[in-house]
Structures are given as C-alpha cells and as structure tokens.
Design a protein around this motif. Structure first.
Motif, PDB file in Angstrom:
ATOM      1  N   GLU A   1     -85.921  35.003 -91.576  1.00 46.18           N
ATOM      2  CA  GLU A   1     -85.339  35.261 -90.247  1.00 46.18           C
ATOM      3  C   GLU A   1     -84.880  34.282 -89.420  1.00 46.18           C
ATOM      4  N   VAL A   2     -83.724  34.744 -88.804  1.00 43.47           N
ATOM      5  CA  VAL A   2     -83.071  33.528 -88.195  1.00 43.47           C
ATOM      6  C   VAL A   2     -83.048  33.952 -86.643  1.00 43.47           C
ATOM      7  N   ALA A   3     -83.470  32.825 -85.739  1.00 42.55           N
ATOM      8  CA  ALA A   3     -83.484  33.170 -84.171  1.00 42.55           C
ATOM      9  C   ALA A   3     -82.348  32.102 -83.603  1.00 42.55           C
ATOM     10  N   PHE A   4     -81.746  32.698 -82.567  1.00 45.22           N
ATOM     11  CA  PHE A   4     -80.982  31.432 -81.983  1.00 45.22           C
ATOM     12  C   PHE A   4     -80.481  32.172 -80.542  1.00 45.22           C
ATOM     13  N   ARG A   5     -80.225  30.925 -79.621  1.00 48.75           N
ATOM     14  CA  ARG A   5     -80.054  31.215 -78.226  1.00 48.75           C
ATOM     15  C   ARG A   5     -78.658  30.322 -77.944  1.00 48.75           C
ATOM     16  N   LEU A   6     -77.830  30.822 -77.034  1.00 41.13           N
ATOM     17  CA  LEU A   6     -76.892  29.757 -76.539  1.00 41.13           C
ATOM     18  C   LEU A   6     -77.114  29.437 -75.284  1.00 41.13           C
ATOM     19  N   HIS A   7     -77.231  28.086 -75.047  1.00 40.39           N
ATOM     20  CA  HIS A   7     -77.561  27.435 -73.707  1.00 40.39           C
ATOM     21  C   HIS A   7     -75.913  26.794 -73.324  1.00 40.39           C
ATOM     22  N   HIS A   8     -75.583  27.622 -72.047  1.00 36.93           N
ATOM     23  CA  HIS A   8     -74.247  27.418 -71.454  1.00 36.93           C
ATOM     24  C   HIS A   8     -74.491  27.163 -70.093  1.00 36.93           C
ATOM     25  N   ASP A   9     -73.820  26.319 -69.356  1.00 34.55           N
ATOM     26  CA  ASP A   9     -73.589  26.061 -67.930  1.00 34.55           C
ATOM     27  C   ASP A   9     -72.138  25.991 -67.546  1.00 34.55           C
ATOM     28  N   GLN A  10     -71.779  25.899 -66.221  1.00 37.33           N
ATOM     29  CA  GLN A  10     -70.422  25.839 -65.664  1.00 37.33           C
ATOM     30  C   GLN A  10     -69.995  24.500 -65.921  1.00 37.33           C
ATOM     31  N   ALA A  11     -71.073  23.605 -65.996  1.00 39.63           N
ATOM     32  CA  ALA A  11     -70.570  22.067 -66.284  1.00 39.63           C
ATOM     33  C   ALA A  11     -69.946  21.689 -67.640  1.00 39.63           C
ATOM     34  N   GLY A  12     -69.971  22.831 -68.372  1.00 36.93           N
ATOM     35  CA  GLY A  12     -69.592  22.530 -69.984  1.00 36.93           C
ATOM     36  C   GLY A  12     -70.539  22.293 -71.121  1.00 36.93           C
ATOM     37  N   LEU A  13     -71.676  22.529 -70.935  1.00 32.80           N
ATOM     38  CA  LEU A  13     -72.777  22.715 -71.853  1.00 32.80           C
ATOM     39  C   LEU A  13     -72.758  23.780 -72.758  1.00 32.80           C
ATOM     40  N   ASP A  14     -72.590  23.572 -73.956  1.00 30.42           N
ATOM     41  CA  ASP A  14     -72.549  24.590 -74.974  1.00 30.42           C
ATOM     42  C   ASP A  14     -73.392  24.182 -76.205  1.00 30.42           C
ATOM     43  N   TRP A  15     -74.655  24.541 -76.288  1.00 26.64           N
ATOM     44  CA  TRP A  15     -75.801  24.218 -77.224  1.00 26.64           C
ATOM     45  C   TRP A  15     -76.161  25.419 -77.995  1.00 26.64           C
ATOM     46  N   LEU A  16     -76.264  25.340 -79.077  1.00 21.39           N
ATOM     47  CA  LEU A  16     -77.112  26.437 -79.955  1.00 21.39           C
ATOM     48  C   LEU A  16     -78.429  25.962 -80.512  1.00 21.39           C
TER      49      LEU A  16
END
Length: 560
Positions: free
Chosen positions: A296-311
């Motif tokens: 089982e795999v779970a993931f969430r994308l963390h993004h903001d207007q300052a350019g953060l893109d983390w999985l």
C-alpha cells in the motif's frame, strides 16, 4: 463437503485480505498526517522568521482602506534587532540574513543553544565572521571572506521573480546536511530595491523525525522533490554522496535508494502523476505489487506559491498487518472443516459466525478512514480476531485523538467535518464556524520552566477549551501550541467572535505550575465561516489561520 470447505476458506481469505488492506491504509493515513505536520512546521519556521525581519502589509480593518506597511529598517542596529528576534522565534536553529542592493550584508545564525555566528559586510568591503553567545555579548572574530550577497543564487532568484521564493534544496558542505532558503525582495516606498531578506533552515531534523515514526516491520516514509531527489527518509541511508576527486556533493534520488520499496513506491507515484493532475494537499492511496507481494502506497504533494513542490510518500507491505488476521482465519478454517465433516448445518452456522465478526472489523476500519462514527464491535473472543478487535479500538483512539491532550487530532477533525458535509442536504444544510487558535507567551513557559511544564499548560488549555464548548462542537490540536475549534450550527461572524472572546477569557486564567509558579498565556484567534469563507476545510483553515496571524500582529503592536 469439500466444495463447501473450499468456499469457506475462500470467503475467509477474502475477508481477511479486505480487513488487512483497510488496516494498512489507515496506518499509512496516520503516518502521513504526522509527516505533513512535520513538513508544515519546517516551512512555517522559515516563513515566520522571514516575516519578523520583513513583515508583510497588515490588512485594513475597514474595506477600502490601504493596508498598513511597516517600513524596513535602514539602520543596521534596528535590522540586527529584527534578526535576533527571528532567531529566537522558534526552538530549531535557524539562519536569517539580509543582503543589501549596495553590497552590504548582515546575518545571524544560531548554531547551538548558546552559540551564534554573526556575519557583517560593508558595501564593497570584506565580510567579517564572528562568534558570540547572544545579543550584546563579546564577539570573537573567526574569518574574513570575499563575499558579495548580490552574486548568490538566493539573492538573484528573489530579485528576478520579484516575490517570496524558495531556493533549490542544497547540501551544506560544512555541516554535511541538506538545507533550503526562503527569500523575499525588499522595496522602499518608491518601489526601489533595497535588498533581499532570507531565512535558511536545515532539513536534517525532518529525517530524524521520519526515523522515529512507528512504521511497522518493513514500512518506509520519505520525502522527495517532484523529479525524485531525496530530501528526507526513515531509512538509515545517505541522501547525497561526494563526487569522485572533488569536494562537491551529489544529491541521490529515490531511484538510487537501496530499498526496493522506496524505488517501487516512487515509481507508482510517478505513474499516477503522469495519468492524473497533481492536487496539492490531497492524500492519495494506491495499491500495488512488489516482488509478488501486495503493498500500500500513500502520498501527498506539498506545494505553495513560493515554489515549494515536495512529495511526502509512505509505503507498507500488507504482510506487516497480516499476522494478526491469518492466525484467526486459519483456526476458524480448521473448525469449519471439522464442522462440515460433522454436519452441514453446523458448518453453515459457523461460517456466518466467522464472517459476521470479520465484516464488523472491515466496516469499523472503513469508518475510521471516512470519519463516520466508530460502530460498537461487540466482539467478545479470546483468539486472534478478538485481539484484532481490541487493536482496532486502540487504533481508533490513536488515529482520532492527540496523545498529549486527548482532544481530536488534525486528520480526525477534518474527516469528521467532511463526513458532515457529505451527509448534508438542501433540506438539512450544514453551517459552521471554525476558530484557529495560537497560544501567545507559551514559548516563554517552555524556555523558562521546561517542556514538561509546557506540556502541562497544553493539557490544561485543552481541558478548558473542551469545557467551554457545547456537545456538538469539537476541538482539535493541530500541533505545537495551535488548536482548531469546530462550532456546529454557528453561521454569524458576531456569534463566532463572541465565542472566541469567551475562549480567550478562559485561556487567560492563571495555570498552577511547579514549585508554586503560575503561568499566564494568551490566545490569538482567527475566525472563518462555512460556506461564506470557503467550501472546503483547507480553505477555511487558511482563512482562519491568516486572520489569527493578523490578530497576533495586532497584539504585538499593541504590546510594544
């Protein structure tokens, strides 16, 4: 009889497999909730430190009025005071600095509790690095450098984009761990560039947090950038390596991990994102196979207007949760075979008895995931299924409540609100208010009397919040000294603000501490209304959080 025995075995296997899938997914949901809080805590510390150095405009109280702008200091002493305040805002070591458009530079970095690095450069001059124990203490010069902030990537990126900007994740060669900068260009009243303010944070603590999570025997949690470069991992493996015959560090990717689970999980996430648009903040659950076994795999994308893109990704094999189910399944199957050999009727009754309890477990596990009320199991057995029922009840408590204060946790409150939204109708519409509460002066208790006394304050505040609310209302701890209150049926802002004032009055009362000490904390409260301020929980939280910070800034200005 043989066919009936095989049927029993097949039904038992399917029921056990379904229960194991739900159990594994709910365990991943708990892990992902805690990982998201850790990431938010890391990024918030950089943003709030930067806001102390260069505060954003304060929104007007009346529509049509201009926002209040706090001028950026031109005097080095005033700038230095802001840098010291930003360093003491959070417990985690940080580095805040300002590079001027004229080539000047001033930075203060907390390397340990009583050790700070002070770096200063006059326009077109040398950069002097010294160490001291705190504000006003004696400086010991350590180095003189050729350093121009205007040539640095953090400065150039912020100037080019003209707004708050995250840098790329980099490797600190001296400390040998990953870090990231959040930078903001500063302009005077005429729009002329004065320089760039920046806050730098280390990411080592994120790995340390992941390594302390209860992930099961073979579970893994890790954080990457969208292209796969590793940021943090629960595994004991490096995130970068030294290039041959050089001092340059090379970032490692998820595909280069020694763990097949990490490689498989990242591949599944990439496959999903290729076929589906990325939805920041949404938790996605995937099922897959790795070397023949189900995972089982779970993931969430963390993004903001300052350019953060983390999985943020977590993966667990179902086999980690199978042991508590298979024992009861095998035992029951054996009893079923014996019963079939005796009589058809006994076997049929036994089949219904077994499936009834497992169905109860499956329905109970699903209720945990969708936020609906947890049903009474009424399973009184001494075998593995009985133990699994007890485990479900314990898991329900762990998933839905904060372990310190015993109020709801973040994911549980959001799930319950979503459950109510989905069950609302035009005939019975849902209206509610949300209060975002941040404790003021709480850090002083932690710093002066220790975290044990700070935890005691949080427990007392949580109890007061619960006693202040009605039966249909809810309170949840969102991490640290932040709480969120759900006010059922409240549709008017004035009513919500009245309740917020009542909560502030309750929080303000002195708290008895160790050795006869009394602690007094305050609260900044932000209010949002559903559906006036937003149609989803995340939007309502952002609105209430923003209004809370506006109130906190007002408190700070009034207390000066």
């Amino acid at each position: 009889m043989v066919c009936l025995a095989l049927t029993i075995g097949w039904f038992l296997y399917r029921a056990g497999d379904d229960a194991t899938e739900v159990l594994a997914r709910n365990a991943l949901m708990e892990v992902m909730g805690r990982v998201s809080q850790a990431i938010d805590r890391q990024t918030l510390s950089a943003r709030e430190s930067l806001n102390v150095v260069a505060p954003p405009p304060v929104p007007p109280f009346e529509p049509g009025d201009a926002p209040a702008v706090l001028p950026f200091p031109k005097d080095r002493k005033q700038l230095e005071e802001r840098l010291w305040l930003a360093n003491f805002l959070f417990d985690d070591p940080s580095y805040v600095y300002f590079g001027g458009a004229d080539g000047s530079f001033l930075g203060i970095k907390q390397e340990s509790r009583n050790r700070f690095m002070y770096s200063v450069r006059e326009p077109e001059g040398k950069n002097y690095v010294s160490y001291l124990r705190g504000p006003g203490t004696e400086m010991q010069q350590a180095a003189v450098q050729d350093y121009d902030p205007r040539t640095r990537p953090w400065y150039r990126q912020a100037v080019e984009r003209g707004r708050e900007t995250w840098s790329s994740v980099y490797t600190d060669f001296r400390l040998k761990h990953l870090g990231i900068n959040l930078s903001k260009p500063i302009f005077d009243a005429e729009g002329v560039l004065m320089g760039v303010a920046s806050s730098s944070i280390g990411l080592r603590q994120l790995t340390e947090f992941l390594q302390q999570l209860p992930l099961g025997r073979n579970g893994v949690a890790f954080v990457t950038e969208l292209k796969g470069d590793m940021i943090a991992t629960s595994l004991n493996e490096p995130l970068h390596e030294v290039r041959d015959n050089s001092t340059e560090f090379k970032r490692l990717t998820a595909q280069q991990s020694k763990s097949p689970l990490v490689q498989q999980a990242f591949a599944e996430v990439q496959r999903y994102l290729t076929a589906n648009p990325a939805e920041p903040g949404r938790l996605i659950l995937l099922g897959a196979r790795s070397e023949g076994s189900k995972i089982e795999v779970a993931f969430r994308l963390h993004h903001d207007q300052a350019g953060l893109d983390w999985l943020a990704i977590s993966v667990a094999p179902r086999s980690d949760f199978l042991g508590s189910v298979t024992g009861g399944v095998y035992q029951t199957l054996l009893l079923g075979l014996v019963a079939v050999c005796l009589t058809f009727v006994i076997g049929f009754l036994l089949l219904r008895w077994v499936l009834r309890d497992i169905r109860k477990l499956t329905l109970a596990a699903k209720s945990i995931g969708n936020g609906s009320p947890f049903p009474a199991l009424n399973i009184d057995r001494n075998d593995e299924i009985g133990q699994l029922a007890q485990s479900f009840q314990e898991m329900e408590r762990n998933l839905r409540t904060d372990r310190l204060t015993n109020v709801l946790n973040r994911d549980s409150l959001i799930a319950q609100i979503d459950f109510r939204r989905h069950n609302a109708s035009e005939a019975n519409p849902l209206r509610f208010a949300m209060l975002f509460i941040d404790l003021d002066r709480f850090k002083a208790v932690n710093d002066e009397y220790g975290h044990d006394e700070g935890d005691k304050v949080l427990v007392v505040i949580a109890e007061r919040l619960q006693h202040t609310l009605r039966h249909d209302d809810s309170v949840a701890r969102f991490g640290g000294d932040e709480f969120v209150v759900y006010l059922h049926g409240v549709s008017e802002a004035e009513v919500a603000r009245t309740i917020a004032d009542k909560i502030r009055h309750s929080v303000n009362k002195p708290i008895e501490g160790r050795d006869g000490h009394q602690y007094t904390v305050d609260a900044s409260v932000g209010v949002s209304l559903y559906p006036d301020d937003g149609l989803d929980v995340e939007t309502l939280l952002r609105v209430a959080d923003s209004r809370m910070f506006d109130q906190k800034r007002l408190h700070r200005m009034l207390s000066v």
